[in-house]
Design an enzyme around this catalytic site. Structure first.
Site, PDB file in Angstrom:
ATOM      1  N   ARG A 140       0.831  -1.222   0.000  1.00  0.00           N
ATOM      2  CA  ARG A 140       0.000   0.000   0.000  1.00  0.00           C
ATOM      3  C   ARG A 140       0.854   1.257   0.000  1.00  0.00           C
ATOM      4  O   ARG A 140       0.467   2.281  -0.556  1.00  0.00           O
ATOM      5  CB  ARG A 140      -0.962   0.001   1.201  1.00  0.00           C
ATOM      6  CG  ARG A 140      -2.045  -1.058   1.094  1.00  0.00           C
ATOM      7  CD  ARG A 140      -2.912  -1.055   2.334  1.00  0.00           C
ATOM      8  NE  ARG A 140      -2.134  -1.328   3.527  1.00  0.00           N
ATOM      9  CZ  ARG A 140      -2.142  -2.480   4.193  1.00  0.00           C
ATOM     10  NH1 ARG A 140      -2.912  -3.452   3.791  1.00  0.00           N
ATOM     11  NH2 ARG A 140      -1.405  -2.657   5.262  1.00  0.00           N
ATOM     12  N   GLU A 150       4.740  -9.010  15.685  1.00  0.00           N
ATOM     13  CA  GLU A 150       4.192  -9.371  16.993  1.00  0.00           C
ATOM     14  C   GLU A 150       4.434 -10.855  17.329  1.00  0.00           C
ATOM     15  O   GLU A 150       4.904 -11.190  18.404  1.00  0.00           O
ATOM     16  CB  GLU A 150       2.705  -9.040  17.002  1.00  0.00           C
ATOM     17  CG  GLU A 150       2.177  -8.770  18.386  1.00  0.00           C
ATOM     18  CD  GLU A 150       0.710  -8.377  18.334  1.00  0.00           C
ATOM     19  OE1 GLU A 150       0.207  -8.075  17.240  1.00  0.00           O
ATOM     20  OE2 GLU A 150       0.083  -8.397  19.407  1.00  0.00           O
TER      21      GLU A 150
HETATM   22  P1  AMP Z   1       4.588  -1.580  11.923  1.00  0.00           P
HETATM   23  O1  AMP Z   1       5.839  -2.234  11.426  1.00  0.00           O
HETATM   24  O2  AMP Z   1       4.088  -2.156  13.207  1.00  0.00           O
HETATM   25  O3  AMP Z   1       4.680  -0.067  11.957  1.00  0.00           O
HETATM   26  O4  AMP Z   1       3.449  -1.976  10.898  1.00  0.00           O
HETATM   27  C1  AMP Z   1       3.316  -1.300   9.773  1.00  0.00           C
HETATM   28  C2  AMP Z   1       2.688  -2.106   8.676  1.00  0.00           C
HETATM   29  O5  AMP Z   1       1.587  -2.924   9.082  1.00  0.00           O
HETATM   30  C3  AMP Z   1       2.154  -1.122   7.689  1.00  0.00           C
HETATM   31  O6  AMP Z   1       2.570  -1.532   6.396  1.00  0.00           O
HETATM   32  C4  AMP Z   1       0.670  -1.144   7.845  1.00  0.00           C
HETATM   33  O7  AMP Z   1       0.072  -1.103   6.577  1.00  0.00           O
HETATM   34  C5  AMP Z   1       0.348  -2.440   8.578  1.00  0.00           C
HETATM   35  N1  AMP Z   1      -0.538  -2.245   9.754  1.00  0.00           N
HETATM   36  C6  AMP Z   1      -0.197  -2.437  11.053  1.00  0.00           C
HETATM   37  N2  AMP Z   1      -1.231  -2.191  11.891  1.00  0.00           N
HETATM   38  C7  AMP Z   1      -2.266  -1.820  11.110  1.00  0.00           C
HETATM   39  C8  AMP Z   1      -3.616  -1.395  11.374  1.00  0.00           C
HETATM   40  N3  AMP Z   1      -4.136  -1.336  12.617  1.00  0.00           N
HETATM   41  N4  AMP Z   1      -4.381  -1.049  10.302  1.00  0.00           N
HETATM   42  C9  AMP Z   1      -3.876  -1.110   9.035  1.00  0.00           C
HETATM   43  N5  AMP Z   1      -2.625  -1.498   8.738  1.00  0.00           N
HETATM   44  C10 AMP Z   1      -1.815  -1.850   9.737  1.00  0.00           C
END
Ligand code: AMP
Length: 176
Positions: free
Chosen positions: A61, A98
């Protein structure tokens, strides 16, 4: 630029991809030309006078916003992909999600040495993905002076892991 309330264009899907997660879906921004235009124009307004040589984005995305922004700014766009998708010589990094490990890669030849790269994604949650992406860009000899996300979830503390680099988002949410 026509101001609009971005929240109206973000679909909230409870319990996706698993129970307890509130998923912030940006496909509803892409389905609205005024909302998509608003995002790209905002990004351009924020960064046009900062010295940004290229934009990098995370599969998949993140690509959609970064590509339109790169076109508007007349700068290169650097795709950061999941392991195994890029055919050339890559720089790769494993990082913890996670409950699992993930791995991302970038084409080494696409990382411009000594240049300033804006590193982007559609949404910044824990910041783990962007942190791993930063490390491969820096390993390739580039600088990452700024992070950008359309959506931020600051309660997941992404600022801590991305510190001291500034993080800009267009809209923040404060609950899971
Ligand atoms: P992070 O590495 O935890 O910052 O996760 C980022 C990636 O996970 C991004 O590419 C987001 O598109 C996706 N992502 C994580 N949590 C969500 C959420 N609550 N809603 C939509 N996309 C999420």
């Amino acid at each position: 630029m026509i101001e609009l309330n971005l929240d109206d264009y973000i679909r909230k899907v409870p319990d996706f991809p698993k129970k307890g997660i509130l998923f912030y879906d940006i496909t509803s921004i892409l389905a609205s030309p005024p909302a998509f235009r608003y995002c790209i124009e905002k990004m351009t307004e924020i960064y046009k006078d900062k010295k940004i040589d290229a934009v990098a984005a995370i599969e998949a995305r993140g690509f959609l916003f970064a590509a339109a922004f790169a076109f508007n700014m007349d700068i290169p766009v650097i795709p950061i992909r999941k392991k195994g998708k890029l055919p050339g010589v890559t720089l790769a990094r494993k990082y913890a999600l996670e409950y699992a490990m993930a791995e991302i890669e970038v084409h080494k030849a696409d990382v411009p040495r000594g240049k300033r790269i804006l590193l982007t994604d559609d949404l910044i949650a824990t910041g783990g993905t962007l942190n791993a992406a930063r490390s491969i860009l820096v390993e390739g000899g580039a600088e990452v002076p700024e992070f950008f996300g359309i959506v931020g979830l600051p309660f997941l503390n992404y600022k801590k892991i991305l510190d001291p680099t500034p993080v800009t988002t267009l809209i923040d949410y404060y609950s899971e």
